[in-house]
Design an enzyme around this catalytic site. Structure first.
Site, PDB file in Angstrom:
ATOM      1  N   LYS A   1      24.048  90.008  77.934  1.00  0.00           N
ATOM      2  CA  LYS A   1      24.544  89.807  79.283  1.00  0.00           C
ATOM      3  C   LYS A   1      25.502  88.681  79.223  1.00  0.00           C
ATOM      4  CE  LYS A   1      20.346  88.014  80.543  1.00  0.00           C
ATOM      5  NZ  LYS A   1      19.774  88.229  79.105  1.00  0.00           N
TER       6      LYS A   1
ATOM      7  N   TYR B   1      21.455  85.397  86.003  1.00  0.00           N
ATOM      8  CA  TYR B   1      20.140  85.905  86.195  1.00  0.00           C
ATOM      9  C   TYR B   1      19.700  85.736  87.463  1.00  0.00           C
ATOM     10  CZ  TYR B   1      19.515  84.959  81.084  1.00  0.00           C
ATOM     11  OH  TYR B   1      19.296  84.962  79.606  1.00  0.00           O
TER      12      TYR B   1
END
Length: 374
Positions: free
Chosen positions: A108, A191
């Site tokens: 990511k 996150y």
């Protein structure tokens, strides 16, 4: 494509593309813990010493330079790639892998823009290969326990999500360079965004963001600090703060109508995670010791390939977070809230996805430095 992974029903053979800090510190050693259904079969880098030392360290015969990436993809030696390159290169290397019939596990953020995410998703769909965004926390016990506590109703109705994720990034680190999409939201804000979504089990409908810097020379290309507020359709709010210039913190908290859950060091794979649940006068703490957070996602992805199942942290999961990141930067630039496109998700992580493997110890590191200041 079904013939490809039926031929290798025992193990999925991976090329790790990019041998930076996260690859050497976590991804490469994780294959020892994923050996039941996964094999480290190739390395891709332009650093000759990295290739030489790490190929011997991990017993990998197939080594390729970036210019030879197509040769790697079409060599017949691999079934999947784990993309661990700078963010701005994800789309190109994912699409090329998909077009060669190779399954794609990508760190990511999935890509730097929504358009690039869509290109990756389409290329994988067109070639009938699996695509997974590497959200390691979807398999980590502490985060999954927090999800379970919220879903169980033990804190009543969840109302507020609050998070702080900060670190002191070393001067010259890739995170401080805009051309690599190394800004705070791409690197650490993602996150907080993803956690708010899996905790609430919903998608935000509107965002507003702010950023700033104290003029430190480290941050002449990217912002030092970012703050964000995400509004959800039923009134829930998620707020978070990120920084590349503050001491290490990686916590989040969910406040409900009857209690709260706090997860300390929720996002870090180098420190234990602590989950604290408070309801009335009752408080419960549990510490989850260090464990390998990368082997579980490799094991899971290989299993999806072998069983022809769609991965839960999909390309769409990656796209949604990138859409939120881009919308937050638009909000910062324009100085106003930005409404989000409806990109709904039906599947969310839960405790059934937990996979436990022991911690990685002292991996060999070649030509890489820690991303944070010692």
């Amino acid at each position: 494509m079904k013939k490809r992974y039926q031929q290798h029903v025992g193990k999925i053979r991976y090329a790790v593309v990019g041998l930076g800090h996260i690859a050497q510190n976590a991804i490469l050693p994780a294959f020892e813990h994923a050996a039941k259904n996964s094999q480290l079969a190739a390395l891709v880098s332009d650093d000759e010493e990295k290739l030489d030392v790490l190929s011997r360290e991990y017993g990998v015969e197939n080594c390729f330079h970036y210019d030879d990436y197509e040769l790697c993809l079409r060599s017949g030696e691999i079934d999947a790639v784990y993309i661990a390159l700078p963010n701005n290169l994800h789309a190109d290397y994912c699409v090329r892998a998909a077009e060669a019939g190779i399954h794609v596990l990508c760190e990511k953020p999935l890509a730097a823009t929504e358009e690039e995410c869509q290109q990756i998703i389409k290329a994988c769909a067109d070639s009938d290969v699996k695509l997974m965004t590497a959200y390691r926390l979807h398999f980590e016990r502490g985060n999954l326990e927090a999800i379970e506590l919220v879903r169980s109703g033990k804190i009543g109705e969840p109302k507020i999500f609050n998070s702080v994720f900060t670190m002191q990034v070393a001067p010259g680190n890739i995170r401080t360079k805009r051309k690599y999409a190394g800004e705070t939201l791409y690197d650490i804000g993602i996150y907080c965004i993803n956690a708010s979504r899996y905790i609430f089990g919903e998608e935000p409908v509107e965002v507003i963001g702010f950023s700033g810097t104290d003029g430190n020379g480290r941050f002449n290309q990217v912002e030092e600090n970012t703050g964000a507020l995400l509004r959800f359709a039923d009134g829930k709010l998620a707020g978070f703060l990120t920084s590349f210039g503050a001491t290490d913190t990686a916590d989040f908290e969910i406040i409900g109508s009857e209690g709260r859950v706090r997860v300390i060091q929720a996002y870090d794979y180098m420190t234990p995670t602590i989950v604290e649940w408070k309801h009335g006068d009752h408080t419960r703490h549990h510490t989850y010791n260090l464990r390998d957070q990368f082997a579980p996602e490799i094991i899971y992805f290989s299993d999806c390939i072998l069983r022809n199942r769609e991965p839960e942290p999909s390309g769409i999961e990656g796209l949604i977070d990138v859409h939120i990141i881009r919308s937050l930067y638009e909000s910062i630039e324009r100085g106003r809230p930005v409404k989000l496109k409806p990109l709904g998700r039906r599947r969310r992580p839960d405790l059934r996805q937990e996979i436990h493997r022991p911690r990685v110890t002292n991996p060999k590191l070649i030509h890489v430095a820690a991303p944070t200041m010692e």
